[in-house]
Design an enzyme around this catalytic site. Sequence first.
Site, PDB file in Angstrom:
ATOM      1  N   SER A  14       5.574  26.482  33.520  1.00  0.00           N
ATOM      2  CA  SER A  14       5.364  26.559  32.068  1.00  0.00           C
ATOM      3  C   SER A  14       3.948  27.019  31.785  1.00  0.00           C
ATOM      4  O   SER A  14       2.973  26.358  32.159  1.00  0.00           O
ATOM      5  CB  SER A  14       5.600  25.190  31.436  1.00  0.00           C
ATOM      6  OG  SER A  14       5.076  25.203  30.126  1.00  0.00           O
ATOM      7  N   HIS A  39       8.429  30.020  32.083  1.00  0.00           N
ATOM      8  CA  HIS A  39       8.823  29.223  30.913  1.00  0.00           C
ATOM      9  C   HIS A  39       7.732  29.349  29.843  1.00  0.00           C
ATOM     10  O   HIS A  39       6.558  29.116  30.110  1.00  0.00           O
ATOM     11  CB  HIS A  39       8.988  27.770  31.352  1.00  0.00           C
ATOM     12  CG  HIS A  39       9.487  26.843  30.300  1.00  0.00           C
ATOM     13  ND1 HIS A  39      10.828  26.688  30.014  1.00  0.00           N
ATOM     14  CD2 HIS A  39       8.827  26.016  29.449  1.00  0.00           C
ATOM     15  CE1 HIS A  39      10.973  25.797  29.044  1.00  0.00           C
ATOM     16  NE2 HIS A  39       9.769  25.369  28.684  1.00  0.00           N
ATOM     17  N   ASP A  41       6.549  28.217  26.043  1.00  0.00           N
ATOM     18  CA  ASP A  41       6.725  27.190  25.019  1.00  0.00           C
ATOM     19  C   ASP A  41       6.160  27.660  23.691  1.00  0.00           C
ATOM     20  O   ASP A  41       4.944  27.774  23.532  1.00  0.00           O
ATOM     21  CB  ASP A  41       6.006  25.907  25.448  1.00  0.00           C
ATOM     22  CG  ASP A  41       6.688  25.255  26.644  1.00  0.00           C
ATOM     23  OD1 ASP A  41       7.852  24.851  26.501  1.00  0.00           O
ATOM     24  OD2 ASP A  41       6.053  25.172  27.712  1.00  0.00           O
ATOM     25  N   MET A  43       5.513  26.877  19.860  1.00  0.00           N
ATOM     26  CA  MET A  43       5.380  25.702  18.986  1.00  0.00           C
ATOM     27  C   MET A  43       4.754  26.116  17.659  1.00  0.00           C
ATOM     28  O   MET A  43       3.836  26.938  17.642  1.00  0.00           O
ATOM     29  CB  MET A  43       4.487  24.649  19.654  1.00  0.00           C
ATOM     30  CG  MET A  43       4.958  24.231  21.036  1.00  0.00           C
ATOM     31  SD  MET A  43       3.933  22.891  21.672  1.00  0.00           S
ATOM     32  CE  MET A  43       4.575  22.779  23.358  1.00  0.00           C
ATOM     33  N   HIS A  72      11.340  28.773  25.250  1.00  0.00           N
ATOM     34  CA  HIS A  72      11.667  27.460  24.678  1.00  0.00           C
ATOM     35  C   HIS A  72      11.089  27.405  23.275  1.00  0.00           C
ATOM     36  O   HIS A  72       9.878  27.295  23.100  1.00  0.00           O
ATOM     37  CB  HIS A  72      11.062  26.394  25.610  1.00  0.00           C
ATOM     38  CG  HIS A  72      11.248  24.992  25.147  1.00  0.00           C
ATOM     39  ND1 HIS A  72      10.659  23.912  25.794  1.00  0.00           N
ATOM     40  CD2 HIS A  72      11.950  24.469  24.119  1.00  0.00           C
ATOM     41  CE1 HIS A  72      10.996  22.800  25.165  1.00  0.00           C
ATOM     42  NE2 HIS A  72      11.762  23.105  24.152  1.00  0.00           N
ATOM     43  N   MET A  74      10.271  25.745  19.929  1.00  0.00           N
ATOM     44  CA  MET A  74      10.061  24.477  19.223  1.00  0.00           C
ATOM     45  C   MET A  74       9.543  24.828  17.834  1.00  0.00           C
ATOM     46  O   MET A  74       8.390  24.566  17.474  1.00  0.00           O
ATOM     47  CB  MET A  74       9.063  23.608  20.004  1.00  0.00           C
ATOM     48  CG  MET A  74       9.685  23.049  21.287  1.00  0.00           C
ATOM     49  SD  MET A  74       8.446  22.482  22.485  1.00  0.00           S
ATOM     50  CE  MET A  74       8.175  24.028  23.362  1.00  0.00           C
ATOM     51  N   MET A 143      14.781  17.299  28.078  1.00  0.00           N
ATOM     52  CA  MET A 143      13.353  16.990  27.992  1.00  0.00           C
ATOM     53  C   MET A 143      13.070  15.668  28.705  1.00  0.00           C
ATOM     54  O   MET A 143      13.731  14.654  28.463  1.00  0.00           O
ATOM     55  CB  MET A 143      12.905  16.886  26.528  1.00  0.00           C
ATOM     56  CG  MET A 143      12.937  18.178  25.722  1.00  0.00           C
ATOM     57  SD  MET A 143      11.986  19.554  26.422  1.00  0.00           S
ATOM     58  CE  MET A 143      10.308  18.887  26.387  1.00  0.00           C
ATOM     59  N   GLY A 148       5.970  18.991  22.729  1.00  0.00           N
ATOM     60  CA  GLY A 148       4.735  19.243  21.991  1.00  0.00           C
ATOM     61  C   GLY A 148       3.518  19.384  22.878  1.00  0.00           C
ATOM     62  O   GLY A 148       2.603  20.128  22.546  1.00  0.00           O
ATOM     63  N   PHE A 149       3.520  18.680  23.998  1.00  0.00           N
ATOM     64  CA  PHE A 149       2.320  18.686  24.840  1.00  0.00           C
ATOM     65  C   PHE A 149       2.700  18.633  26.315  1.00  0.00           C
ATOM     66  O   PHE A 149       3.707  18.023  26.685  1.00  0.00           O
ATOM     67  CB  PHE A 149       1.442  17.469  24.510  1.00  0.00           C
ATOM     68  CG  PHE A 149       0.996  17.451  23.077  1.00  0.00           C
ATOM     69  CD1 PHE A 149      -0.099  18.200  22.664  1.00  0.00           C
ATOM     70  CD2 PHE A 149       1.694  16.715  22.135  1.00  0.00           C
ATOM     71  CE1 PHE A 149      -0.488  18.213  21.332  1.00  0.00           C
ATOM     72  CE2 PHE A 149       1.318  16.718  20.801  1.00  0.00           C
ATOM     73  CZ  PHE A 149       0.214  17.468  20.392  1.00  0.00           C
ATOM     74  N   GLY A 150       1.856  19.257  27.119  1.00  0.00           N
ATOM     75  CA  GLY A 150       1.994  19.135  28.560  1.00  0.00           C
ATOM     76  C   GLY A 150       1.307  17.871  29.043  1.00  0.00           C
ATOM     77  O   GLY A 150       0.623  17.176  28.283  1.00  0.00           O
ATOM     78  N   ASP A 181      12.459  19.506  31.687  1.00  0.00           N
ATOM     79  CA  ASP A 181      11.163  19.980  31.188  1.00  0.00           C
ATOM     80  C   ASP A 181      10.343  18.797  30.702  1.00  0.00           C
ATOM     81  O   ASP A 181      10.778  18.052  29.822  1.00  0.00           O
ATOM     82  CB  ASP A 181      11.424  20.960  30.033  1.00  0.00           C
ATOM     83  CG  ASP A 181      10.165  21.596  29.484  1.00  0.00           C
ATOM     84  OD1 ASP A 181       9.102  21.492  30.117  1.00  0.00           O
ATOM     85  OD2 ASP A 181      10.274  22.221  28.408  1.00  0.00           O
ATOM     86  N   GLY A 182       9.149  18.668  31.279  1.00  0.00           N
ATOM     87  CA  GLY A 182       8.237  17.615  30.844  1.00  0.00           C
ATOM     88  C   GLY A 182       8.129  16.509  31.867  1.00  0.00           C
ATOM     89  O   GLY A 182       9.122  15.851  32.182  1.00  0.00           O
ATOM     90  N   GLY A 183       6.943  16.356  32.422  1.00  0.00           N
ATOM     91  CA  GLY A 183       6.728  15.296  33.404  1.00  0.00           C
ATOM     92  C   GLY A 183       7.310  15.594  34.773  1.00  0.00           C
ATOM     93  O   GLY A 183       7.483  14.678  35.588  1.00  0.00           O
ATOM     94  N   GLY A 203       4.609  22.504  34.121  1.00  0.00           N
ATOM     95  CA  GLY A 203       3.363  23.064  33.621  1.00  0.00           C
ATOM     96  C   GLY A 203       2.189  22.599  34.457  1.00  0.00           C
ATOM     97  O   GLY A 203       1.692  23.316  35.328  1.00  0.00           O
ATOM     98  N   SER A 204       1.750  21.372  34.213  1.00  0.00           N
ATOM     99  CA  SER A 204       0.546  20.894  34.901  1.00  0.00           C
ATOM    100  C   SER A 204       0.737  20.795  36.407  1.00  0.00           C
ATOM    101  O   SER A 204      -0.228  20.978  37.161  1.00  0.00           O
ATOM    102  CB  SER A 204       0.086  19.565  34.304  1.00  0.00           C
ATOM    103  OG  SER A 204       1.157  18.734  33.997  1.00  0.00           O
TER     104      SER A 204
HETATM  105  C1  DX5 Z   1       6.436  20.372  26.311  1.00  0.00           C
HETATM  106  C2  DX5 Z   1       6.848  21.690  26.917  1.00  0.00           C
HETATM  107  C3  DX5 Z   1       6.782  21.739  28.391  1.00  0.00           C
HETATM  108  C4  DX5 Z   1       5.406  21.482  28.959  1.00  0.00           C
HETATM  109  C5  DX5 Z   1       5.601  20.641  30.174  1.00  0.00           C
HETATM  110  O1  DX5 Z   1       6.821  20.320  24.985  1.00  0.00           O
HETATM  111  O2  DX5 Z   1       8.175  22.007  26.545  1.00  0.00           O
HETATM  112  O3  DX5 Z   1       7.331  22.952  28.903  1.00  0.00           O
HETATM  113  O4  DX5 Z   1       4.721  22.640  29.318  1.00  0.00           O
HETATM  114  O5  DX5 Z   1       4.361  20.265  30.662  1.00  0.00           O
HETATM  115  P1  DX5 Z   1       4.221  19.340  31.959  1.00  0.00           P
HETATM  116  O6  DX5 Z   1       4.985  20.003  33.061  1.00  0.00           O
HETATM  117  O7  DX5 Z   1       2.747  19.317  32.184  1.00  0.00           O
HETATM  118  O8  DX5 Z   1       4.800  18.006  31.596  1.00  0.00           O
HETATM  119 ZN    ZN Z   2       9.175  23.751  27.490  1.00  0.00          ZN
END
Ligand code: DX5
Ligand code: ZN
Length: 224
Positions: A14, A39, A41, A43, A72, A74, A143, A148-150, A181-183, A203-204
């Site tokens: 991401s 990916h 995102d 927003m 994706h 949002m 999700m 909203g946030f990584g 997606d996420g975590g 992402g991270s």
């Molecule tokens: C959050 C995004 C994710 C985000 C995931 O709303 O949809 O794609 O980048 O970030 P990580 O992998 O760091 O949880």
């Molecule tokens: Zn995403």
Amino acid sequence: MAASVPRPPVIAPSLLAADFARLGEEVAAVEAAGADWLHLDVMDGHFVPNITFGPSLIAGLRRRTRLPFDVHLMIAPVDPFLRDFAEAGADHILIHPESGPHLHRSLQAIRALDRIPGVVLDPATPVAVLDWVIDLIGSVLVMGVNPGFGGQTFIAGQLGKIAEVRARIAASGRTIRLGVDGGVGPATARAILEAGADVLVAGSAVFGAPDYAAAIAALRGAGG
Ligand code: DX5
Ligand code: ZN
């Protein structure tokens, strides 16, 4: 006993966690490091409490990579922007049921644009929302965090939802990708794959790692 994971999963870094001052280089780096998809995102500061980028940035990146774009959205309302994202170079367009009044119509619109539609399930969104649209979609994205946030912590209760979605996909008899997606990272990827996911969005765990190739390989091998 945990289920075995038959194939290596698709790894979709991401871009949200990339260095935004060097996006072209970051995309090239994850492509070289073995990413399967990218990916993206989007927003709007309204549907989710953060703002990222729109179609023009995606169109710019489209010229820099051959990776499929997993976009994706949002944003709400989403319908007026579907064509813009298709034309910008999205291959998959993923939407939340809450981002418009008529999910079925939005998915039909994505298909009419010749893109692959996907449905994204927020942590509180029930799996039953898939029941009457499963014939339209190419992917489901569960999700692991609120969007909203990584960098947020995976909500462990979503593992049960992944398994439930996997069962629905199997019952449908259709070929539908199941992403999370996420975590998603080294600490959670194995359980997520064992629950039935075949796409890992990270992402991270990728852009925050010193070695992108090693991070991607670790996620891909996490299922054993
Ligand atoms: C959050 C995004 C994710 C985000 C995931 O709303 O949809 O794609 O980048 O970030 P990580 O992998 O760091 O949880
Ligand atoms: Zn995403």
